[in-house]
Design an enzyme around this catalytic site. Structure first.
Site, PDB file in Angstrom:
ATOM      1  N   ASP A  36       0.719  -1.024   0.034  1.00 56.81           N
ATOM      2  CA  ASP A  36      -0.101   0.042  -0.116  1.00 56.81           C
ATOM      3  C   ASP A  36       1.017   1.236   0.015  1.00 56.81           C
ATOM      4  OD1 ASP A  36      -3.251   0.200   0.990  1.00 56.81           O
ATOM      5  OD2 ASP A  36      -1.982   2.050   1.004  1.00 56.81           O
ATOM      6  N   ASP A  65       3.400   1.845  -5.053  1.00 54.52           N
ATOM      7  CA  ASP A  65       2.734   2.556  -5.883  1.00 54.52           C
ATOM      8  C   ASP A  65       2.414   1.765  -6.910  1.00 54.52           C
ATOM      9  OD1 ASP A  65       1.509   4.153  -7.443  1.00 54.52           O
ATOM     10  OD2 ASP A  65       2.872   6.106  -7.317  1.00 54.52           O
ATOM     11  N   ASN A  92      -5.930  -5.760  -5.665  1.00 52.64           N
ATOM     12  CA  ASN A  92      -7.088  -5.127  -4.931  1.00 52.64           C
ATOM     13  C   ASN A  92      -7.213  -3.969  -5.337  1.00 52.64           C
ATOM     14  OD1 ASN A  92      -9.397  -4.892  -3.023  1.00 52.64           O
ATOM     15  ND2 ASN A  92      -7.682  -3.712  -1.886  1.00 52.64           N
ATOM     16  N   TYR A 158     -14.719   4.487 -15.080  1.00 48.78           N
ATOM     17  CA  TYR A 158     -14.498   3.311 -14.314  1.00 48.78           C
ATOM     18  C   TYR A 158     -14.878   1.949 -14.891  1.00 48.78           C
ATOM     19  CZ  TYR A 158     -14.796   0.682  -9.943  1.00 48.78           C
ATOM     20  OH  TYR A 158     -14.349  -0.124  -8.660  1.00 48.78           O
ATOM     21  N   LYS A 162     -12.656  -1.384 -15.623  1.00 50.86           N
ATOM     22  CA  LYS A 162     -12.976  -2.800 -15.183  1.00 50.86           C
ATOM     23  C   LYS A 162     -13.174  -3.793 -16.197  1.00 50.86           C
ATOM     24  CE  LYS A 162     -12.419  -1.591 -10.713  1.00 50.86           C
ATOM     25  NZ  LYS A 162     -11.132  -2.141 -10.141  1.00 50.86           N
ATOM     26  N   THR A 193     -18.886  -0.104   3.447  1.00 43.34           N
ATOM     27  CA  THR A 193     -17.506   0.437   4.314  1.00 43.34           C
ATOM     28  C   THR A 193     -17.592   1.533   4.909  1.00 43.34           C
ATOM     29  OG1 THR A 193     -16.564   1.722   2.364  1.00 43.34           O
ATOM     30  CG2 THR A 193     -16.064  -0.432   2.489  1.00 43.34           C
TER      31      THR A 193
END
Length: 253
Positions: A36, A65, A92, A158, A162, A193
């Site tokens: 991360d 990164d 992820n 987006y 995907k 979340t």
């Protein structure tokens, strides 16, 4: 333990769904590299997960990164030197700049493409040699229902990203099965979340997201993490090139 002694990378692993995947994998005996850009959160999670359970696996943080190939090379060199193998790559990490096609600036488009397509591509590129030398492995791509359908509540950039990742999954699955490398993808609907709950204070948005799911609730991070666990484990040893919806039935109609 389903992942005993497996060495796993989880990108975007410091928080949210990635953190849930890391915790789930650790409970099943994996050694997880929490990758991360958030060093503070990643190191804290690694410290929390490392001793649980003490008899198997471990956890450590690695700064990454995903849009930078040099970063991927550094992480793979670290894993090669310290663990000597790689069994599971979970791509992820991703972003969504929430602007429709007519308002999307070129710079934001480039950022979306760099993180959401180039990032997983580079991860797979550098994971394949290490997995091949390890006798095989499992590559898991976090996608979205937006990689399966044109979702009316989601911007075009987006969805485009995907969709590309969905077919990258199938391409890797078909070409590298010969090396005992499986590649599958997970396609969640909206995941509940803490950050999302702030967005869903808007009653219109809340009705949109809850109303489109036949099961009548949002996905949880644990729902998604369990799907990743299954596809990473030997229980899914004959699943390759699968695009698995975790969506409460949203894409069933």
């Amino acid at each position: 333990m389903k992942l005993r002694d497996k060495v796993c990378i989880i990108t975007g692993g410091a928080m949210g769904i990635g953190a849930a995947v890391a915790a789930t994998f650790r409970k099943e005996g994996a050694y997880v590299f929490i990758c991360d850009m958030n060093r503070e959160a990643g190191e804290a999670l690694a410290k929390e997960l490392a001793p649980q359970p003490a008899e198997a696996g471990g956890a450590e943080f690695a700064f990454l990164d995903i849009s930078k190939e040099a970063n991927w090379q550094q992480v793979m060199d670290t894993i090669r030197g310290s663990r000597g193998r790689l069994d599971v790559l979970v791509n992820n990490a991703g972003i969504n700049i929430r602007k429709d096609i007519e308002e999307m600036p070129e710079a934001d488009l480039d950022t979306m493409l760099s993180v959401n397509i180039k990032g997983p591509f580079m991860g797979i590129k550098h994971a394949l040699p290490l997995m091949r030398n390890s006798g095989g492995g499992s590559i898991l791509n976090m996608v979205s229902i937006c990689g399966l359908v044109g979702h009316k509540f989601t911007n075009e950039t987006y969805t485009m990203c995907k969709g590309a990742l969905t077919l990258l999954t199938k391409s890797i699955a078909s070409r590298y099965a010969k090396d005992n490398v499986r590649c599958n993808s997970i396609h969640p609907s909206t995941v509940d979340t803490p950050g999302l709950q702030k967005v869903l204070t808007d009653p219109v948005l809340r009705e949109q997201r809850y109303g489109e799911i036949p099961l009548g609730r949002l996905a949880t991070s644990e729902d998604v993490a369990q799907a990743f666990l299954y596809l990473a484990s030997e229980e899914a040893s004959f699943l390759n090139g699968v695009n698995l919806p975790v969506d409460g039935g949203l894409t069933a109609y």
